[in-house]
Design a protein around this motif. Structure first.
Motif, PDB file in Angstrom:
ATOM      1  N   THR A 170       0.829  -1.208   0.000  1.00  0.00           N
ATOM      2  CA  THR A 170       0.000   0.000   0.000  1.00  0.00           C
ATOM      3  C   THR A 170       0.861   1.255   0.000  1.00  0.00           C
ATOM      4  O   THR A 170       0.520   2.271  -0.626  1.00  0.00           O
ATOM      5  CB  THR A 170      -0.927   0.008   1.235  1.00  0.00           C
ATOM      6  N   ALA A 171       1.997   1.190   0.688  1.00  0.00           N
ATOM      7  CA  ALA A 171       2.895   2.346   0.791  1.00  0.00           C
ATOM      8  C   ALA A 171       3.890   2.430  -0.365  1.00  0.00           C
ATOM      9  O   ALA A 171       4.762   3.309  -0.367  1.00  0.00           O
ATOM     10  CB  ALA A 171       3.645   2.287   2.113  1.00  0.00           C
ATOM     11  N   GLY A 172       3.758   1.538  -1.335  1.00  0.00           N
ATOM     12  CA  GLY A 172       4.659   1.560  -2.480  1.00  0.00           C
ATOM     13  C   GLY A 172       6.019   0.962  -2.196  1.00  0.00           C
ATOM     14  O   GLY A 172       6.995   1.250  -2.903  1.00  0.00           O
ATOM     15  N   LEU A 173       6.104   0.126  -1.152  1.00  0.00           N
ATOM     16  CA  LEU A 173       7.363  -0.514  -0.777  1.00  0.00           C
ATOM     17  C   LEU A 173       7.354  -1.974  -1.194  1.00  0.00           C
ATOM     18  O   LEU A 173       6.292  -2.605  -1.302  1.00  0.00           O
ATOM     19  CB  LEU A 173       7.570  -0.407   0.738  1.00  0.00           C
ATOM     20  N   ASP A 174       8.515  -2.515  -1.428  1.00  0.00           N
ATOM     21  CA  ASP A 174       8.655  -3.905  -1.866  1.00  0.00           C
ATOM     22  C   ASP A 174       9.038  -4.783  -0.670  1.00  0.00           C
ATOM     23  O   ASP A 174      10.147  -4.662  -0.154  1.00  0.00           O
ATOM     24  CB  ASP A 174       9.736  -4.003  -2.953  1.00  0.00           C
ATOM     25  N   PRO A 175       8.135  -5.675  -0.229  1.00  0.00           N
ATOM     26  CA  PRO A 175       8.452  -6.554   0.906  1.00  0.00           C
ATOM     27  C   PRO A 175       9.649  -7.459   0.652  1.00  0.00           C
ATOM     28  O   PRO A 175      10.288  -7.924   1.599  1.00  0.00           O
ATOM     29  CB  PRO A 175       7.174  -7.370   1.090  1.00  0.00           C
ATOM     30  N   ASP A 176       9.926  -7.715  -0.627  1.00  0.00           N
ATOM     31  CA  ASP A 176      11.065  -8.574  -0.963  1.00  0.00           C
ATOM     32  C   ASP A 176      12.385  -7.807  -0.987  1.00  0.00           C
ATOM     33  O   ASP A 176      13.449  -8.397  -1.171  1.00  0.00           O
ATOM     34  CB  ASP A 176      10.842  -9.239  -2.330  1.00  0.00           C
ATOM     35  N   SER A 177      12.309  -6.496  -0.819  1.00  0.00           N
ATOM     36  CA  SER A 177      13.514  -5.671  -0.769  1.00  0.00           C
ATOM     37  C   SER A 177      13.403  -4.747   0.445  1.00  0.00           C
ATOM     38  O   SER A 177      13.224  -3.529   0.314  1.00  0.00           O
ATOM     39  CB  SER A 177      13.663  -4.854  -2.056  1.00  0.00           C
ATOM     40  N   PRO A 178      13.512  -5.317   1.637  1.00  0.00           N
ATOM     41  CA  PRO A 178      13.271  -4.558   2.866  1.00  0.00           C
ATOM     42  C   PRO A 178      14.401  -3.587   3.173  1.00  0.00           C
ATOM     43  O   PRO A 178      15.516  -3.720   2.659  1.00  0.00           O
ATOM     44  CB  PRO A 178      13.209  -5.660   3.935  1.00  0.00           C
ATOM     45  N   PRO A 179      14.122  -2.588   4.008  1.00  0.00           N
ATOM     46  CA  PRO A 179      15.194  -1.670   4.410  1.00  0.00           C
ATOM     47  C   PRO A 179      16.256  -2.421   5.203  1.00  0.00           C
ATOM     48  O   PRO A 179      15.946  -3.340   5.971  1.00  0.00           O
ATOM     49  CB  PRO A 179      14.468  -0.649   5.289  1.00  0.00           C
ATOM     50  N   THR A 180      17.502  -2.031   5.011  1.00  0.00           N
ATOM     51  CA  THR A 180      18.607  -2.701   5.702  1.00  0.00           C
ATOM     52  C   THR A 180      19.421  -1.753   6.573  1.00  0.00           C
ATOM     53  O   THR A 180      20.198  -2.207   7.413  1.00  0.00           O
ATOM     54  CB  THR A 180      19.552  -3.366   4.687  1.00  0.00           C
ATOM     55  N   ASP A 181      19.255  -0.433   6.353  1.00  0.00           N
ATOM     56  CA  ASP A 181      20.030   0.543   7.120  1.00  0.00           C
ATOM     57  C   ASP A 181      19.096   1.579   7.712  1.00  0.00           C
ATOM     58  O   ASP A 181      17.899   1.629   7.391  1.00  0.00           O
ATOM     59  CB  ASP A 181      21.083   1.205   6.229  1.00  0.00           C
ATOM     60  N   TYR A 182      19.637   2.431   8.575  1.00  0.00           N
ATOM     61  CA  TYR A 182      18.808   3.387   9.301  1.00  0.00           C
ATOM     62  C   TYR A 182      18.095   4.361   8.369  1.00  0.00           C
ATOM     63  O   TYR A 182      16.908   4.660   8.546  1.00  0.00           O
ATOM     64  CB  TYR A 182      19.665   4.165  10.298  1.00  0.00           C
TER      65      TYR A 182
END
Length: 482
Positions: A170-182
């Motif tokens: 919904t937020a336009g983010l890819d669950p398969d490419s999660p954030p890794t840094d701050y």
């Protein structure tokens, strides 16, 4: 009475520690007999534990082992908040179960001297299946006698990023490419908030035990060359290191930016995980057992679960963390009426069938991690296990170097405020000078170790501060003494 944290199973050198117990659930229901009079009846075995994700597995396993052992095995689950008191009362009344989980919170030496445990005699075929660097004098053995069975792999983490696939999409983010840094994580939180989704939660409340463990993890990933404030190379406590300050300042920024679900500052682990599994947030920082714990709370949520690695301050940094050899998960009671059958029951936990059952429950991973890849566990859990296999390394331990350190551990005292309490105070505004309070914790930890060493020496132990110094330690690898 203190309880053993999940972390206590994984290298705390048998230190007593208050905090969340190893079970991840919150159910007050019990299975099996619901509190028997202990394993005293001839031909019967009582088995108590606090592993909520394994309730059905252990109920079923008790039935199977009843036939295998020729003894009626009764499994009883106790909620983690109630298990310590139940076990203590049973011990005082000489009505302990034959087999019980390690939630007592005492070092092995105290369990032996206090007549809590019976020597564990596992079949040779079981011993052959246990990985190297698993059974350790002072942690699972004492005076070369085995007392505790380590059920879980040390390659695990309490601090992974768990996501709700639907909310991220919904937020336009890819669950398969999660954030890794701050920076990436804060950006993800902003996008979730803009999409009308509360970005995140974590267990900031209760006694602060979970956030303490998570800050220790994140500090390692941020470059701290040690474990729980103790530098490997010098043996000095340094909670005031830049890595700890960086991690806590990051949490403060998330808190002040109102990215955290209202109430997070008071949430226990169960409170926070319940919100995550109910879909109240996009992201939950939790341990590798999150998938199983969430499934137990909301079974239909499983298909929405995605996972990511422990966060690092700077993109491209290796997310390395370090754990000690696993602690005991199960014991045979000192007054068991059938210690041979009780040992065989514990030995059965090393079978491939039981370990596959553990994987299906998606809690802490079993000793045999190779079984995970081809299991029926969800992809998010498999991904988390793979990450830990590649990025969690065996650390040096004073108790492995010198088993007499167990006598030091027996005299250590819980230090408060600990890191989790300091985080609570700093985020809430009662602590103004973060580094100063962290330095106080370093000094208090040093002083406590010094008094414990002095006490251990007076009882004949051959120990010193040098036992905690590992100048040959190298980052990014399992520790092998030179």
């Amino acid at each position: 009475m203190t309880r053993l944290t999940r972390r206590g199973f994984l290298g705390a050198s048998a230190l007593t520690a208050a905090g969340l117990a190893a079970g991840c659930g919150s159910s007050d229901e019990t299975s099996g007999s619901g509190g028997s009079s202990g394993g005293k009846a001839s031909g019967a075995l009582d088995w108590w534990d606090h592993f909520s994700s394994f309730q059905k597995l252990n109920d079923d396993w008790a039935g199977k082992q009843s036939s295998t052992l020729g003894s009626n095995v009764t499994h009883t689950y106790y909620d983690a908040s109630k298990a310590p008191q139940a076990f203590q009362l049973a011990h005082q009344a000489n009505k302990m179960p034959d087999v019980y989980s390690n939630v007592i919170g005492l070092p092995l030496s105290a369990l032996v001297s206090g007549k809590w445990v019976h020597e564990l005699r596992l079949p040779e075929e079981t011993m052959a299946k246990i990985p190297q660097n698993t059974l350790t004098e002072g942690i699972t053995s004492l005076d070369k006698k085995l007392y505790g069975f380590p059920l879980f792999s040390f390659r695990q983490s309490s601090t992974l990023v768990w996501m709700n696939k639907d909310h991220l999409t919904t937020a336009g983010l890819d669950p398969d490419s999660p954030p890794t840094d701050y920076t990436g994580f804060k950006d993800a939180c902003r996008k979730l908030a803009s999409a009308g989704v509360k970005p995140m939660t974590l267990a900031l409340g209760a006694d602060g035990g979970r956030v303490r463990d998570q800050v220790d993890d994140m500090a390692q990933a941020a470059g701290f060359p040690g474990y729980q404030g103790l530098r490997f190379a010098t043996g000095e406590y340094a909670y005031h290191d830049d890595s700890y300050v960086t991690v806590i300042e990051f949490l403060k920024e998330l808190y002040d930016s109102k990215f955290m679900l209202p109430g997070t500052n008071n949430f226990s682990v169960v409170d926070a995980r319940t919100r995550y599994a109910a879909g109240a947030v996009g992201i939950f920082i939790d341990g590798i057992w999150c998938a199983g714990g969430s499934k137990a709370l909301v079974p239909t949520f499983v298909d929405k679960i995605a996972s990511g690695p422990i966060l690092v301050p700077t993109a491209g940094t290796d997310p390395w963390t370090y754990r000690g050899r696993p602690g005991a998960a199960y014991f045979v009671a000192a007054d068991s009426g059938n210690p041979e059958a009780a040992s065989k029951l514990i030995g059965s936990f090393m079978s491939e069938e039981y370990q596959q059952g553990m994987i299906a429950a998606m809690d802490q991973p079993p000793l045999n991690l190779d079984l995970v890849a081809n299991s029926d566990a969800i992809d998010a859990y498999k991904k988390a296990v793979t990450f830990c296999k590649e990025n969690v390394f065996l650390m040096p331990q004073a108790i492995v170097k010198n088993p007499d350190v167990a006598k030091v551990d027996a005299s250590r005292k819980p230090i408060t405020p600990h890191v989790g309490n300091i985080v609570q105070g700093y985020l809430g505004g009662s602590i103004k000078n973060l580094r100063n309070d962290l330095k106080k914790l370093s000094d208090a930890s040093e002083a406590d170790r010094e008094q414990a060493i002095t006490k251990a020496k007076s009882s004949g132990a051959k120990v010193s501060e040098d036992d905690y110094v590992f100048g040959d330690w190298k980052p990014g690898a399992d520790y092998q003494p030179s």
